[in-house]
Design a protein around this motif. Structure first.
Motif, mmCIF file in Angstrom:
data_model
loop_
_atom_site.group_PDB
_atom_site.id
_atom_site.type_symbol
_atom_site.label_atom_id
_atom_site.label_comp_id
_atom_site.label_asym_id
_atom_site.label_seq_id
_atom_site.Cartn_x
_atom_site.Cartn_y
_atom_site.Cartn_z
ATOM 1 N N VAL A 1 0.882 -1.167 0.000
ATOM 2 C CA VAL A 1 0.000 0.000 0.000
ATOM 3 C C VAL A 1 0.918 1.214 0.000
ATOM 4 O O VAL A 1 1.939 1.209 0.697
ATOM 5 N N ASP B 1 0.189 4.684 0.728
ATOM 6 C CA ASP B 1 0.028 5.587 1.868
ATOM 7 C C ASP B 1 -1.139 5.126 2.710
ATOM 8 O O ASP B 1 -2.167 4.714 2.161
ATOM 9 N N PRO C 1 -19.447 -2.023 7.180
ATOM 10 C CA PRO C 1 -18.612 -3.126 7.672
ATOM 11 C C PRO C 1 -17.233 -3.186 7.028
ATOM 12 O O PRO C 1 -16.310 -3.743 7.631
ATOM 13 N N ASP C 2 -17.070 -2.632 5.826
ATOM 14 C CA ASP C 2 -15.790 -2.800 5.126
ATOM 15 C C ASP C 2 -14.960 -1.520 5.081
ATOM 16 O O ASP C 2 -14.076 -1.376 4.239
ATOM 17 N N ARG C 3 -15.214 -0.606 5.991
ATOM 18 C CA ARG C 3 -14.424 0.626 6.057
ATOM 19 C C ARG C 3 -13.855 0.769 7.455
ATOM 20 O O ARG C 3 -14.385 0.180 8.387
ATOM 21 N N PRO C 4 -12.797 1.565 7.650
ATOM 22 C CA PRO C 4 -12.095 2.373 6.660
ATOM 23 C C PRO C 4 -11.116 1.552 5.828
ATOM 24 O O PRO C 4 -10.652 0.492 6.250
ATOM 25 N N GLN C 5 -10.809 2.077 4.629
ATOM 26 C CA GLN C 5 -9.827 1.480 3.729
ATOM 27 C C GLN C 5 -8.775 2.543 3.402
ATOM 28 O O GLN C 5 -9.118 3.693 3.143
ATOM 29 N N PRO C 6 -7.501 2.127 3.351
ATOM 30 C CA PRO C 6 -6.469 3.161 3.181
ATOM 31 C C PRO C 6 -6.602 3.969 1.894
ATOM 32 O O PRO C 6 -6.499 5.200 1.927
ATOM 33 N N ARG C 7 -6.833 3.318 0.763
ATOM 34 C CA ARG C 7 -6.831 4.107 -0.467
ATOM 35 C C ARG C 7 -7.988 5.092 -0.503
ATOM 36 O O ARG C 7 -7.838 6.211 -0.978
ATOM 37 N N LEU C 8 -9.126 4.697 0.031
ATOM 38 C CA LEU C 8 -10.290 5.566 -0.043
ATOM 39 C C LEU C 8 -10.346 6.608 1.069
ATOM 40 O O LEU C 8 -10.870 7.686 0.875
ATOM 41 N N ASP C 9 -9.831 6.278 2.250
ATOM 42 C CA ASP C 9 -10.135 7.092 3.418
ATOM 43 C C ASP C 9 -8.957 7.819 4.051
ATOM 44 O O ASP C 9 -9.142 8.601 4.982
ATOM 45 N N LYS C 10 -7.758 7.601 3.564
ATOM 46 C CA LYS C 10 -6.587 8.204 4.212
ATOM 47 C C LYS C 10 -6.604 9.724 4.167
ATOM 48 O O LYS C 10 -6.000 10.365 5.014
ATOM 49 N N ILE D 1 -10.689 -1.211 14.041
ATOM 50 C CA ILE D 1 -9.697 -0.829 13.048
ATOM 51 C C ILE D 1 -9.432 0.678 13.187
ATOM 52 O O ILE D 1 -10.381 1.453 13.314
ATOM 53 N N ASP E 1 -3.318 -1.287 -4.121
ATOM 54 C CA ASP E 1 -2.965 -0.164 -3.241
ATOM 55 C C ASP E 1 -3.974 -0.015 -2.098
ATOM 56 O O ASP E 1 -4.340 1.086 -1.725
ATOM 57 N N ASN E 2 -4.459 -1.119 -1.559
ATOM 58 C CA ASN E 2 -5.523 -1.023 -0.561
ATOM 59 C C ASN E 2 -5.540 -2.249 0.349
ATOM 60 O O ASN E 2 -4.894 -3.265 0.073
ATOM 61 N N TYR F 1 -12.214 -6.383 6.195
ATOM 62 C CA TYR F 1 -13.410 -7.172 6.488
ATOM 63 C C TYR F 1 -13.522 -8.316 5.492
ATOM 64 O O TYR F 1 -13.376 -8.099 4.283
#
Lengths: 343, 343, 343, 343
Positions: free
Chosen positions: A238, A240, A287-296, A316, B193-194, B198
């Protein structure tokens, strides 16, 4: 603010150095007056010295600026932000502090010194009280303050509101982005389609820094809290954003809903600091968040995202490692210093 | 072995189905006699029905074989290996068991049924004793035996030698490969990249299956052990190989060296099973191993790698999720059945 | 073969060096007698000097072998395989040739010298005739022979059977794996989720080397063919395996089917060389093949895969860059030398 | 602009649909009045119907909007932007055109119809003249206009300034991002550490659409130019941003510097269109740029980057495939329609 505070960046060409430039460009309080880097870069314009690798464009006002050596006599600034590697930070940062600079450092060299504040504004702003002691001890006109390691910061912001429940144990498994090792720190051959289950000294940092950050500063020293921290650190493919799976043991056995509410209610009261995001903790119920690419990048990369709060208590935490976990953390510290009249 | 045992594969075209074919090709005891798949594939040659996506070559003896429907009357076999999705396994596997087939299933549908053995040969071979009960209960000539979920298997092999120290608590954070979700289970847009923090029902499986596997079978039922398991499951951009960060709490507080020695000494005594790797546990002393891309294939993908054994006790376990954690696990179960005279 | 030929590897710890070890282990003609590497490694055992990063296991017979300096007086061998970086190859390889070694080099330093054979056995084995000239010119007891750059090799094997149609123009766009730059050559920050549209000196190499390889050796010099080659080289997030999109202009305007048949019929007649794959060219008719991850290892990584032969003539060529394109190419050259009695 | 133009999005939940929403949010001329999607989504709020997967946040004004069926009687809009898959676009877009809507479509279904404009504003704005003919032919109150395939757009903007040199031949090898296939179009198992050397119908699209776009519209039909286009299309592990290696043959044999200057001088004169970037072509002189991860978002993702202009003439073109190559292209077309008084 009629006049802006003069800011220098030490180690300005690296991964964190570039994030400092990004954070300080158009900053309402600071203006970049000096960019310092190693011998190899000094004397060139920043554009020629640095290989700008962020997806934002290199700011025009920085392009043509001359890079100076990392030497107090060559740097014109009120505060210097240090993105130096810890080996050179060890010798250079005291030179700057002695010469009267406020040094806001992201390096690990002085974090665990007894008289050096290790501060995250949302967590332990009162530790800044240590500065005078430091100046007395060391006969410095300036001083050094530090922020923790990226993995520690992202975790500690989420742990702060759990103290009310009697936090006593933390297990944390990290999934850390490659940018944490610098632009050339992790080769592609070693990480594509792979996991590295080891990051040198990272686990020790997470464990030791967390105790210092959560310790009580009684005016002369820090009393460590009675919390056990055990960390397992891993590098993932990943770019960032560090993701952390955290188990938090607490005396009061709060429910997941109690913890969620505590995260939502968390208000460190730093609204007047420009880099403070609207919410220091952003709570995800999907249920599937946070995610690095989308939420950083939420809160300009300064928020810590939390989600998947489950029995255990497990959850998380996720944040941008070179912004919230590095350059942005140092800038937020400097903003706090300024607000407290220490710049 | 004069005559080989006839083996069928149910769900032969998918990610685990292809691994079954790989595992059974040139197997000393089994020969592939039937390949069964969904309506869409039935009637075609395997080469035309399946999009072979392993980096081994599609075996010649399988290429031209006709794919048959997943129907007991169309399948010629002594034992069938099931790589069916759990929804269809739910209805299809009992039909095969009723029709007299031994069903060695990788599907989750029957794992937690009271009279269905959930077995890992290195861990609880005696649970096969449940088969007769199952046949009585259900009036089946055949039977179903199951292996656990991929993440559970990789962990459980490493937990087995820790039982001697009074294992009482397990926290595990997984970093799971995309192949675990099947060829089309994880889109590239969601994982490059992610990290996905979950995996649906995965944590429940790890927790429940672990207790059943470590339970004591008293001849009629399984008594769950007094161990607390808490799991946090995450998907990472890795093709094959699940990495797990495990904290194991034990009454006896063994040292890391005690645990290392227990891993090295672990001998489940299954030397006569062809798929059994030389070492069920491979112990790494290098600080940055095991790594999925480099180490997943050790022992033909049937070994579980362990490393980074630290105070806590914390360690890393790693195995090939579609071999050790799926197809290979079912084949090893069938080998055990054969050795025990149950095929 | 009663006695095996003694083989040394220069630059034995790097990405290509490790592939040399892999290729020479259990080789029917060669045995590894010396492993040479830089000062930093010399004196250590290979296991301690090298960070073995292939997914095959480090061969036992190599583990404990002492690494020697890259110095002709320290190396015991009949032939040395050079995986040296071109800067040190420039000075070191002549020292070995002068000292009487046959040097089979993968380095670029001497490829374009007038009296140094640049050879791919399937393409221009007669160029080995240059060796005597070289020994005369330079007063060497030994000699240097070279193989081309990885991208050139993969292309040239596919171009060879097109010469019969009057090949006159080649446009080639490469998609090259990161291993081509060595273990630490491409940082993960620069290539994850990215393409680098530039590889230093790669295009020049492909263009110049192709002309030399396809040139006619008249006994004293090479006459370049009248073919125009234009290359565009790009790095992609792939570990191993270079993919090349090739446009081949030919006087005779063959149809795609003509070209396909020529590829299928291509027989360079080197059956007695151990590293020669069954088919030097593997032809794919599936529309979406060849693919690097799935197909790079065909023929033990020594085949060149071709597919998608379309009007134009356009097609895809793909091969393993550090085996077919580097270590394996040098070993195949040495096998040819041995067969011709020159070792 | 007192009143904004009402805009609908057809296929609003997919990868391109989400980019339409991004492009239309805060647009100075358009406001989103209808979001239409398949049966499965209709009736839900957008937030519930769509899995927002961009790293920008889902706009608040869209979150609670009800998704309607893809039916002209349910959609309230002056112009509808179509992100439908070509199969449903084929039947649905004529229904909208007949019902009086202006349809700006990104789907391929009608691009090559004789009376349907295929337009890139920088390249062939006069082709919009075809609209009246279309309305006459088909008895429609509305009409359909289309933009090309993503790969074609990125190339064609760079080819336009080369027409002055007598462009006669184009070879293009693409390295295309996975988002071009939609959120679930490319599975991670098929593309991590891999290249797919085939994208169905993509090469035909690039070849045919390029000729139509560069054709002369004489008021009644399009006369194809005498240019030969040959394309080879490949999928790479990149999220967004198509990279293209282009060879452009030209009668006048311009030098690389001539071409560079032509790119710099290119001014399509569309300053008053809000989505037009400052520079339609951004010229890079650095040898290793443009790169998709770093440069795709220049000009809000609407610029085409060109670089590495070499003898040949060879160069690299790069653009954001779902913005410049899809949603942004349709929006730019609609802006041009509005400016020409056709909305």
């Amino acid at each position: 603010m009629a006049e802006r505070i003069k800011a220098g960046v030490l180690g300005a060409t690296g991964a964190v150095g570039q994030r400092f430039i990004e954070a300080l460009t158009d900053h309402p309080w600071f203006e970049i007056t000096s960019l310092a880097a190693s011998e190899r870069s000094a004397g060139k314009t920043y554009e020629n010295a640095a290989n700008w690798r962020l997806d934002s464009q290199l700011p025009d006002e920085v392009k043509g600026k001359d890079v100076v050596p990392v030497d107090p006599s060559k740097v014109d600034a009120d505060v210097v932000f240090s993105a130096l590697p810890s080996s050179s930070a060890k010798t250079v940062e005291p030179e700057f502090a002695e010469a009267g600079f406020a040094v806001a450092s992201n390096a690990s060299s002085y974090r665990m010194e007894d008289d050096v504040p290790l501060v995250v504004p949302e967590v332990n702003p009162d530790h800044l009280g240590m500065i005078e002691q430091q100046q007395d001890n060391r006969n410095w006109d300036g001083y050094i303050i530090t922020n923790p390691n990226c993995s520690t910061i992202i975790m500690i912001v989420s742990l702060k509101p759990l103290l009310q429940f009697g936090l006593n144990n933390v297990n944390v498994a990290t999934m850390q982005a490659v940018s944490g090792a610098g632009f050339d720190g992790v080769s592609s051959m070693s990480i594509i389609d792979n996991i590295l289950p080891y990051i040198k000294t990272e686990e020790e940092k997470m464990e030791n820094e967390t105790l210092k950050l959560l310790g009580e500063f009684n005016g002369s020293e820090i009393l460590n809290p009675d919390i056990h921290v055990s960390s397992s650190c891993h590098r993932v493919p990943v770019l960032d954003g560090h993701t952390e799976a955290i188990w938090a043991g607490m005396d009061d056995n709060p429910t997941p809903e109690d913890v969620r509410q505590a995260f939502l209610d968390f208000d460190p009261g730093l609204e007047d600091l420009p880099s403070k995001p609207e919410n220091s903790l952003v709570v995800w119920d999907e249920p599937d968040r946070p995610q690095p690419r989308l939420d950083k990048n939420i809160g300009n990369g300064m928020a810590v995202n939390v989600g998947r709060i489950r029995e255990g208590i497990r959850y998380i935490a996720l944040g941008h490692n070179t912004i919230r976990g590095a350059a942005g953390a140092s800038v937020l510290n400097a903003e706090l210093l300024h607000k407290k009249g220490k710049l």
